[in-house]
Structure formats: structure tokens, C-alpha cells
Motif scaffolding. Structure first.
Motif, mmCIF file in Angstrom:
data_model
loop_
_atom_site.group_PDB
_atom_site.id
_atom_site.type_symbol
_atom_site.label_atom_id
_atom_site.label_comp_id
_atom_site.label_asym_id
_atom_site.label_seq_id
_atom_site.Cartn_x
_atom_site.Cartn_y
_atom_site.Cartn_z
ATOM 1 N N THR A 146 14.373 -54.909 17.090
ATOM 2 C CA THR A 146 13.377 -54.602 18.127
ATOM 3 C C THR A 146 12.008 -55.036 17.614
ATOM 4 O OG1 THR A 146 13.180 -52.347 17.236
ATOM 5 C CG2 THR A 146 14.720 -52.684 19.033
ATOM 6 N N THR A 147 11.444 -56.068 18.239
ATOM 7 C CA THR A 147 10.244 -56.676 17.686
ATOM 8 C C THR A 147 9.144 -56.933 18.710
ATOM 9 O OG1 THR A 147 10.739 -59.038 18.034
ATOM 10 C CG2 THR A 147 11.859 -57.944 16.226
ATOM 11 N N ASN A 148 7.909 -56.926 18.214
ATOM 12 C CA ASN A 148 6.738 -57.311 19.008
ATOM 13 C C ASN A 148 6.469 -58.798 18.782
ATOM 14 O OD1 ASN A 148 6.209 -54.855 20.144
ATOM 15 N ND2 ASN A 148 4.493 -54.338 18.813
ATOM 16 N N GLU A 149 7.039 -59.644 19.589
ATOM 17 C CA GLU A 149 6.838 -61.082 19.447
ATOM 18 C C GLU A 149 7.419 -61.810 20.647
ATOM 19 O OE1 GLU A 149 5.741 -63.714 18.482
ATOM 20 O OE2 GLU A 149 4.949 -63.646 16.454
ATOM 21 N N THR A 150 7.177 -63.114 20.669
ATOM 22 C CA THR A 150 7.795 -63.947 21.697
ATOM 23 C C THR A 150 9.225 -64.260 21.271
ATOM 24 O OG1 THR A 150 6.977 -65.968 20.652
ATOM 25 C CG2 THR A 150 5.592 -64.955 22.354
ATOM 26 N N LEU A 151 10.073 -64.474 22.240
ATOM 27 C CA LEU A 151 11.491 -64.698 21.955
ATOM 28 C C LEU A 151 11.703 -65.962 21.116
ATOM 29 C CD1 LEU A 151 14.480 -64.064 22.315
ATOM 30 C CD2 LEU A 151 14.399 -65.268 24.514
ATOM 31 N N GLU A 175 10.494 -60.141 26.267
ATOM 32 C CA GLU A 175 11.547 -59.848 27.246
ATOM 33 C C GLU A 175 11.269 -58.562 28.008
ATOM 34 O OE1 GLU A 175 15.634 -60.617 25.335
ATOM 35 O OE2 GLU A 175 14.249 -60.531 23.646
ATOM 36 N N VAL A 176 10.719 -57.583 27.298
ATOM 37 C CA VAL A 176 10.445 -56.277 27.908
ATOM 38 C C VAL A 176 9.213 -56.327 28.800
ATOM 39 C CG1 VAL A 176 9.950 -53.838 27.439
ATOM 40 C CG2 VAL A 176 11.503 -55.112 25.941
ATOM 41 N N GLY A 177 8.200 -57.090 28.361
ATOM 42 C CA GLY A 177 6.936 -57.132 29.091
ATOM 43 C C GLY A 177 5.914 -56.164 28.539
ATOM 44 N N PHE A 178 6.308 -55.393 27.532
ATOM 45 C CA PHE A 178 5.431 -54.422 26.881
ATOM 46 C C PHE A 178 5.727 -54.423 25.384
ATOM 47 C CE2 PHE A 178 6.002 -52.939 31.200
ATOM 48 C CZ PHE A 178 4.711 -52.582 31.594
ATOM 49 N N GLU A 179 4.701 -54.115 24.573
ATOM 50 C CA GLU A 179 4.875 -54.070 23.135
ATOM 51 C C GLU A 179 5.108 -52.649 22.632
ATOM 52 O OE1 GLU A 179 1.342 -56.154 21.548
ATOM 53 O OE2 GLU A 179 2.729 -57.783 21.079
ATOM 54 N N LYS A 180 5.715 -52.551 21.457
ATOM 55 C CA LYS A 180 5.753 -51.266 20.768
ATOM 56 C C LYS A 180 4.317 -50.864 20.461
ATOM 57 C CE LYS A 180 8.300 -53.031 17.442
ATOM 58 N NZ LYS A 180 9.071 -53.195 16.178
ATOM 59 N N PRO A 181 3.949 -49.614 20.542
ATOM 60 C CA PRO A 181 4.797 -48.428 20.662
ATOM 61 C C PRO A 181 4.874 -47.866 22.084
ATOM 62 C CG PRO A 181 2.611 -47.752 19.982
ATOM 63 C CD PRO A 181 2.557 -49.250 20.161
ATOM 64 N N GLU A 208 2.402 -46.899 13.333
ATOM 65 C CA GLU A 208 2.152 -46.585 14.740
ATOM 66 C C GLU A 208 3.211 -47.215 15.641
ATOM 67 O OE1 GLU A 208 0.734 -45.012 18.131
ATOM 68 O OE2 GLU A 208 -0.050 -44.538 16.139
ATOM 69 N N ASP A 209 3.406 -48.521 15.502
ATOM 70 C CA ASP A 209 4.303 -49.239 16.414
ATOM 71 C C ASP A 209 5.762 -48.849 16.240
ATOM 72 O OD1 ASP A 209 2.075 -50.535 17.290
ATOM 73 O OD2 ASP A 209 2.519 -52.445 16.334
ATOM 74 N N GLY A 213 6.191 -44.645 17.396
ATOM 75 C CA GLY A 213 6.749 -45.079 18.674
ATOM 76 C C GLY A 213 8.159 -44.569 18.858
ATOM 77 N N ALA A 214 8.994 -44.723 17.836
ATOM 78 C CA ALA A 214 10.371 -44.236 17.897
ATOM 79 C C ALA A 214 10.417 -42.715 17.933
ATOM 80 C CB ALA A 214 11.149 -44.760 16.699
ATOM 81 N N ASN A 215 9.582 -42.103 17.108
ATOM 82 C CA ASN A 215 9.581 -40.649 16.995
ATOM 83 C C ASN A 215 9.269 -39.967 18.324
ATOM 84 O OD1 ASN A 215 7.810 -37.982 16.005
ATOM 85 N ND2 ASN A 215 9.690 -38.376 14.857
#
Length: 267
Positions: A146-151, A175-181, A208-209, A213-215
Motif C-alpha cells: 500500500t503506497t503513496n505513488e503513481t502506479l 488508483e485510489v485517488g487519495f493518499e495515506k493517511p 503519520e501516513d 493512518g492504519a491505527n
């Protein structure tokens, strides 16, 4: 039950690869005589792109930085050209041939970045410690990157670095259209994977991300400040949610702990 893994600086050394690539790009820029000081132009362009596209995966595209850098150089040339001759002004402005330079710089960036990763992946510490662990875990539990980047960027990184026998599903912020977190990102991940957050764990380098974010979504998490830090013990943080948080000295230590944790949740 699932293992969520961040990619950059958790599984692969993106920070040193990035530093190396930018350093080499500065040499390319100078040799191609594109004008101005590369580092000052790049830092200014990077800051502007980040601010303009905050929260959007496109803020990570080097192509945008190189295009903006070329714009600045061209505008600077116009500013120093005091003639009103249309032909002279046209030569100073952005031209079709400049597109070739922008695309070439992006190509060089990826070349340097991926060259670094390919060289790094051959080192014994990855071949004998990290990669075998990843492959073994991927045979036991579902693994999601699960990453913050372009595919495209992440596909290039993974194909250049991680072993072919490593099984995973890749989910990028593009793909999601939104970044973590963001809630949108983690909601998408949990919906797409159909996994119970209480029986899942995430490993990442960004507090943070990744971790918080997961927590916030009920996913246990392990913070990894350094991929290859020293030590064998994890420390647990006090969490405001039922999902626990630990910090690990290295990625391999975190993976070993995650495997045991997931095994207990399976019983």
C-alpha cells in the motif's frame, strides 16, 4: 488476515536511490546545457509541485518538476532579453524541442533511480535476509503493498528490486485517488482486500501516513524508522485505539514479529 506493507524505505531504499538519481540528473542537466543551477531550480520546482498538488499522487512526478524548471529557465531568458524583436522572443520562449529535453530528463531520472535499486538488490543483506523472508511470508498470508505513488513508478521500482517469487497485491494512491493517511485511502484498501482490520497488521516507515493512518482504522502497525537498524526487540506505544502500535529497529525484525502476531490471530 492480511499483511500490509509500505514500499518506499520499508522494503526498498528509496531515499538513497532518490538522492543518487537527483545527483546524477544534475550532471545530465549541466552536460545538456539546459541553463541555470539544477539544484536550486529543482528544489524550487519540487516545493511548488508539492504545494500545488498536496494530497494527490501526481505531486510525486518528476516530470512536472522538470517541465516547471524548463519554464523558469525560458522565462528567465525572456526577462534578460530586452529586445522587442518577435523572433528573438520566440527563441527565448518554450519551444517544441524543449519537450524533448523535459522527457529526456524524466527518462534519465528513472534510469538512475532504477540502476541504484538494481545494484542494491544484489547485495547479500537483501538476498539472504529480506527477500527470503518476504517470499516465505507471501506463501502464508495475503500481502498487500500500500503506497503513496503513481502506479507506473511503483511498478518500475518493484520490477527492478523485489524477487519474482514474492507474491503480493499492489495498491497505489493513484488508483485510489487519495493518499495515506486519508480515510478514503484506508477505506478503499479494506474494502478492496475484504480483510478484517483487527486481524491485519501494517509495516511502514512514515509515522503519520503509515502508522497513525492504519491505527485510526483499527489496523495494528509497526513503525520502522530504519530499514537496517540494529537490535532485535520491539517497543510498544500507548495507543488511543484498540489497535496496537510497535516500533521496530529494522524491517526484517518487524516482519518476524508480524509473522508471529498473524499466526496467533489465526488460532
Amino acid at each position: 488476515m492480511a499483511l500490509f506493507l509500505d514500499l518506499d524505505n520499508t522494503l526498498l531504499p528509496s531515499k538513497p536511490a532518490y538522492d543518487f538519481a537527483i545527483g546524477e540528473c544534475a550532471k545530465d542537466w549541466k552536460e545538456r546545457k539546459l541553463g541555470g543551477d539544477f539544484f536550486s531550480l529543482y528544489e524550487s520546482a519540487r516545493k511548488k509541485v508539492k504545494n500545488q498538488l498536496e494530497g494527490h499522487s501526481s505531486n510525486r512526478l518528476r516530470l512536472l518538476c522538470f517541465k516547471l524548471m524548463m519554464d523558469v529557465v525560458k522565462h528567465s531568458a525572456i526577462g534578460t532579453n530586452h529586445t522587442n524583436d518577435p523572433e528573438s522572443l520566440a527563441i527565448s520562449g518554450f519551444q517544441t524541442k524543449d519537450i524533448v529535453d523535459v522527457l529526456w530528463m524524466e527518462e534519465r531520472y528513472h534510469f538512475h533511480f532504477l540502476s541504484y535499486l538494481k545494484t542494491e538488490s544484489k547485495k547479500e543483506i537483501y538476498q539472504t535476509k529480506l527477500f527470503p523472508k518476504l517470499v516465505d511470508l507471501s506463501k502464508k498470508v495475503p500481502v498487500f503493498l500500500t503506497t503513496n505513488e503513481t502506479l507506473r513508478t511503483q511498478l518500475l521500482k518493484v520490477s527492478s528490486f523485489l524477487p519474482d517469487s514474492f507474491r503480493f497485491t499492489l495498491i497505489t494512491s493513484e488508483e485510489v485517488g487519495f493518499e495515506k493517511p486519508s480515510t478514503e485511502f484506508f477505506s478503499y484498501v479494506l474494502e478492496a482486500t475484504k480483510e478484517n482490520p483487527e486481524d491485519s497488521i501494517l509495516l511502514g516507515d512514515n509515522w503519520e501516513d503509515d502508522v497513525l493512518g492504519a491505527n485510526r482504522h483499527g489496523i495494528a502497525s509497526i513503525h520502522i524508522p530504519e530499514m537496517w537498524g540494529q537490535g532485535a526487540d520491539l517497543a510498544e506505544y500507548v495507543s488511543e485505539t484498540p489497535a496496537p502500535i510497535w516500533t521496530a529497529p529494522s524491517t526484517v525484525t518487524a516482519l518476524n514479529f508480524a509473522e508471529l502476531w498473524l499466526h496467533k490471530r489465526q488460532k
